[in-house]
Design a protein around this motif. Structure first.
Motif, PDB file in Angstrom:
ATOM      1  N   MET A   1     -61.053 -22.393 -31.799  1.00  0.00           N
ATOM      2  CA  MET A   1     -60.008 -21.551 -32.465  1.00  0.00           C
ATOM      3  C   MET A   1     -58.564 -22.419 -32.266  1.00  0.00           C
ATOM      4  O   MET A   1     -58.217 -22.727 -31.165  1.00  0.00           O
ATOM      5  CB  MET A   1     -59.660 -20.210 -32.000  1.00  0.00           C
ATOM      6  N   ASN A   2     -57.632 -22.743 -33.395  1.00  0.00           N
ATOM      7  CA  ASN A   2     -56.474 -23.517 -33.415  1.00  0.00           C
ATOM      8  C   ASN A   2     -55.645 -22.386 -33.653  1.00  0.00           C
ATOM      9  O   ASN A   2     -55.338 -21.843 -34.525  1.00  0.00           O
ATOM     10  CB  ASN A   2     -56.660 -24.603 -33.972  1.00  0.00           C
ATOM     11  N   VAL A   3     -54.652 -22.086 -32.601  1.00  0.00           N
ATOM     12  CA  VAL A   3     -53.393 -21.121 -32.702  1.00  0.00           C
ATOM     13  C   VAL A   3     -51.922 -21.918 -32.582  1.00  0.00           C
ATOM     14  O   VAL A   3     -51.910 -22.652 -31.653  1.00  0.00           O
ATOM     15  CB  VAL A   3     -53.430 -20.167 -31.518  1.00  0.00           C
ATOM     16  N   VAL A   4     -51.426 -21.459 -33.905  1.00  0.00           N
ATOM     17  CA  VAL A   4     -49.858 -22.139 -33.621  1.00  0.00           C
ATOM     18  C   VAL A   4     -49.058 -20.760 -33.416  1.00  0.00           C
ATOM     19  O   VAL A   4     -49.045 -19.912 -34.319  1.00  0.00           O
ATOM     20  CB  VAL A   4     -49.707 -22.981 -34.898  1.00  0.00           C
ATOM     21  N   VAL A   5     -47.906 -21.065 -32.539  1.00  0.00           N
ATOM     22  CA  VAL A   5     -46.912 -20.037 -32.439  1.00  0.00           C
ATOM     23  C   VAL A   5     -45.721 -20.428 -32.938  1.00  0.00           C
ATOM     24  O   VAL A   5     -45.251 -21.714 -32.534  1.00  0.00           O
ATOM     25  CB  VAL A   5     -46.922 -19.590 -30.741  1.00  0.00           C
ATOM     26  N   TRP A   6     -45.311 -19.963 -34.101  1.00  0.00           N
ATOM     27  CA  TRP A   6     -43.815 -20.325 -34.777  1.00  0.00           C
ATOM     28  C   TRP A   6     -42.937 -19.486 -34.261  1.00  0.00           C
ATOM     29  O   TRP A   6     -42.872 -18.210 -34.090  1.00  0.00           O
ATOM     30  CB  TRP A   6     -44.243 -20.438 -36.059  1.00  0.00           C
ATOM     31  N   ASN A   7     -41.815 -20.041 -33.787  1.00  0.00           N
ATOM     32  CA  ASN A   7     -40.445 -19.350 -33.446  1.00  0.00           C
ATOM     33  C   ASN A   7     -39.330 -19.838 -34.137  1.00  0.00           C
ATOM     34  O   ASN A   7     -39.078 -21.298 -33.728  1.00  0.00           O
ATOM     35  CB  ASN A   7     -40.461 -19.268 -32.015  1.00  0.00           C
ATOM     36  N   GLU A   8     -38.443 -19.162 -34.443  1.00  0.00           N
ATOM     37  CA  GLU A   8     -37.028 -20.005 -34.838  1.00  0.00           C
ATOM     38  C   GLU A   8     -36.266 -20.570 -33.980  1.00  0.00           C
ATOM     39  O   GLU A   8     -35.608 -21.500 -33.909  1.00  0.00           O
ATOM     40  CB  GLU A   8     -36.359 -18.836 -35.761  1.00  0.00           C
ATOM     41  N   ASN A   9     -36.461 -20.244 -32.646  1.00  0.00           N
ATOM     42  CA  ASN A   9     -35.882 -20.725 -31.357  1.00  0.00           C
ATOM     43  C   ASN A   9     -34.349 -20.742 -31.489  1.00  0.00           C
ATOM     44  O   ASN A   9     -33.834 -21.784 -31.170  1.00  0.00           O
ATOM     45  CB  ASN A   9     -36.463 -21.735 -31.233  1.00  0.00           C
ATOM     46  N   ARG A  10     -33.497 -19.737 -31.849  1.00  0.00           N
ATOM     47  CA  ARG A  10     -32.292 -19.858 -32.215  1.00  0.00           C
ATOM     48  C   ARG A  10     -31.540 -18.856 -30.998  1.00  0.00           C
ATOM     49  O   ARG A  10     -30.569 -19.404 -30.486  1.00  0.00           O
ATOM     50  CB  ARG A  10     -31.760 -19.422 -33.653  1.00  0.00           C
ATOM     51  N   HIS A  11     -31.990 -17.825 -30.720  1.00  0.00           N
ATOM     52  CA  HIS A  11     -31.640 -17.043 -29.849  1.00  0.00           C
ATOM     53  C   HIS A  11     -31.433 -17.585 -28.235  1.00  0.00           C
ATOM     54  O   HIS A  11     -30.463 -17.594 -27.637  1.00  0.00           O
ATOM     55  CB  HIS A  11     -32.064 -15.568 -29.595  1.00  0.00           C
ATOM     56  N   GLU A  12     -32.549 -18.530 -28.169  1.00  0.00           N
ATOM     57  CA  GLU A  12     -32.849 -19.023 -26.632  1.00  0.00           C
ATOM     58  C   GLU A  12     -31.555 -20.252 -26.565  1.00  0.00           C
ATOM     59  O   GLU A  12     -31.163 -20.491 -25.422  1.00  0.00           O
ATOM     60  CB  GLU A  12     -34.223 -19.810 -26.812  1.00  0.00           C
ATOM     61  N   THR A  43     -47.136 -25.168 -30.526  1.00  0.00           N
ATOM     62  CA  THR A  43     -46.062 -24.531 -31.143  1.00  0.00           C
ATOM     63  C   THR A  43     -45.286 -25.315 -32.070  1.00  0.00           C
ATOM     64  O   THR A  43     -45.463 -26.244 -32.011  1.00  0.00           O
ATOM     65  CB  THR A  43     -45.071 -24.108 -29.844  1.00  0.00           C
ATOM     66  N   ALA A  44     -44.343 -24.384 -32.950  1.00  0.00           N
ATOM     67  CA  ALA A  44     -43.628 -25.065 -33.927  1.00  0.00           C
ATOM     68  C   ALA A  44     -42.282 -24.137 -34.015  1.00  0.00           C
ATOM     69  O   ALA A  44     -42.227 -23.046 -33.637  1.00  0.00           O
ATOM     70  CB  ALA A  44     -44.401 -25.143 -35.289  1.00  0.00           C
ATOM     71  N   THR A  45     -41.185 -24.964 -34.401  1.00  0.00           N
ATOM     72  CA  THR A  45     -40.002 -24.193 -34.551  1.00  0.00           C
ATOM     73  C   THR A  45     -39.162 -24.644 -35.451  1.00  0.00           C
ATOM     74  O   THR A  45     -39.376 -25.579 -36.427  1.00  0.00           O
ATOM     75  CB  THR A  45     -39.106 -24.393 -33.291  1.00  0.00           C
ATOM     76  N   LEU A  46     -38.152 -23.702 -36.188  1.00  0.00           N
ATOM     77  CA  LEU A  46     -37.305 -23.715 -37.425  1.00  0.00           C
ATOM     78  C   LEU A  46     -36.618 -25.290 -37.557  1.00  0.00           C
ATOM     79  O   LEU A  46     -36.772 -25.899 -38.457  1.00  0.00           O
ATOM     80  CB  LEU A  46     -36.325 -22.588 -37.225  1.00  0.00           C
ATOM     81  N   ASP A  47     -36.366 -25.776 -36.421  1.00  0.00           N
ATOM     82  CA  ASP A  47     -35.346 -27.118 -36.449  1.00  0.00           C
ATOM     83  C   ASP A  47     -36.223 -28.184 -36.567  1.00  0.00           C
ATOM     84  O   ASP A  47     -35.577 -29.461 -36.713  1.00  0.00           O
ATOM     85  CB  ASP A  47     -34.246 -26.950 -35.659  1.00  0.00           C
ATOM     86  N   GLU A  48     -37.479 -28.027 -36.189  1.00  0.00           N
ATOM     87  CA  GLU A  48     -38.332 -29.358 -36.281  1.00  0.00           C
ATOM     88  C   GLU A  48     -38.331 -29.700 -37.809  1.00  0.00           C
ATOM     89  O   GLU A  48     -38.434 -28.937 -38.811  1.00  0.00           O
ATOM     90  CB  GLU A  48     -39.743 -29.264 -35.958  1.00  0.00           C
ATOM     91  N   GLU A  49     -38.818 -31.012 -38.222  1.00  0.00           N
ATOM     92  CA  GLU A  49     -39.111 -31.374 -39.608  1.00  0.00           C
ATOM     93  C   GLU A  49     -40.406 -30.510 -40.001  1.00  0.00           C
ATOM     94  O   GLU A  49     -41.218 -30.224 -39.578  1.00  0.00           O
ATOM     95  CB  GLU A  49     -39.509 -32.870 -39.483  1.00  0.00           C
ATOM     96  N   ASP A  50     -40.185 -29.925 -41.466  1.00  0.00           N
ATOM     97  CA  ASP A  50     -41.011 -28.959 -41.891  1.00  0.00           C
ATOM     98  C   ASP A  50     -41.191 -27.817 -41.119  1.00  0.00           C
ATOM     99  O   ASP A  50     -42.003 -27.114 -41.105  1.00  0.00           O
ATOM    100  CB  ASP A  50     -42.383 -29.848 -42.055  1.00  0.00           C
TER     101      ASP A  50
END
Length: 243
Positions: A1-12, A43-50
């Motif tokens: 199973m492949n899980v991706v955790v996406w977070n905008e990561n702005r408050h941090e 993991t993936a965050t808002l400010d990364e490409e795409d």
């Protein structure tokens, strides 16, 4: 199973209190406890490409966990369309806390997903209203959080396929805090707790619910339906008999 955790990561990045609670970001904290169960996590965050959600990554993702709050409008519509397509194809989605207002959750629900809220150090008690559901495995009658942000009804969502948790707050409000849906082949779980200024994602019971949720929304070997113009079943059966 492949899980991706996406977070905008702005408050941090902007709030020292949040950075202190989640030094590796909310996405990092969630990834860490999922990895304890030998789950393959990226993991993936808002400010990364795409926004970190490349075609290659999405195509390999079985379960996407989404946390957003202050930057919902910055998520590109074409990325939302790609995530929406993957959910319909069978990718599981877990929307956490303020992700109720994310573009992808609202698109899947077809409603405003609006609610009442109040930032206050209030006790939250999440009552298990469906103890037979796999997402509640290992949880007692309720989970109590000493401090959380209040969300209150009316919560403008479609009637859930299954209502799993109902929250009570010491200010008197109640809230549908754990709901499941199915869209296309994809399973969706909305789970309310997780305001950024509280260490909610270090709570072992909250972690257990999210781990259970990951397993539940993950579709394993589900057959792909065939659409379009169909031959009569009788004709198909005769052909199989001749072979």
């Amino acid at each position: 199973m492949n899980v991706v955790v996406w977070n905008e990561n702005r408050h941090e990045k902007s709030n020292p209190m949040v950075a202190e609670i989640y030094p590796n970001g909310i996405h990092g904290a969630i990834a860490e406890f999922l990895e304890e169960d030998q789950i393959h996590v990226k993991t993936a965050t808002l400010d990364e490409e795409d926004h970190g959600l490349t075609d290659e990554l999405l195509n390999e993702t079985d379960v996407l966990i989404w946390w957003g709050h202050k930057a919902h409008d910055e998520v590109k519509d074409d990325i939302v369309e790609k995530v929406h397509k993957r959910v319909l194809e069978g990718m599981g989605l877990i929307a956490l806390h303020s992700a109720h207002f994310s573009k992808i959750f609202k698109k899947l629900m077809g409603t405003t997903c609006d609610l009442k809220w109040r930032e206050a150090d209030e006790t939250e008690r999440l009552w298990v209203v469906d103890p037979s559901h796999p997402i509640t495995e290992g949880i007692g009658e309720y989970i109590e959080l000493e401090k959380e942000e209040m969300y209150g009804e009316h919560f403008d969502i479609p009637a859930p396929d299954q209502l799993i948790f109902m929250s009570w707050f010491e200010g008197g409000e109640v809230f549908r805090s754990g709901s499941t849906y199915q869209r296309g082949k994809g399973k969706i779980f909305y789970f309310r707790p997780g305001h950024e200024t509280y260490p909610t994602y270090y709570n072992k019971e909250i972690q257990r619910v999210i781990k259970n949720g990951v397993k539940w929304v993950n579709n394993v070997n589900t057959p792909a339906p065939v659409y379009g113009n169909a031959k009569p079943l009788e004709e198909i059966t005769k052909k199989q008999v001749k072979q």
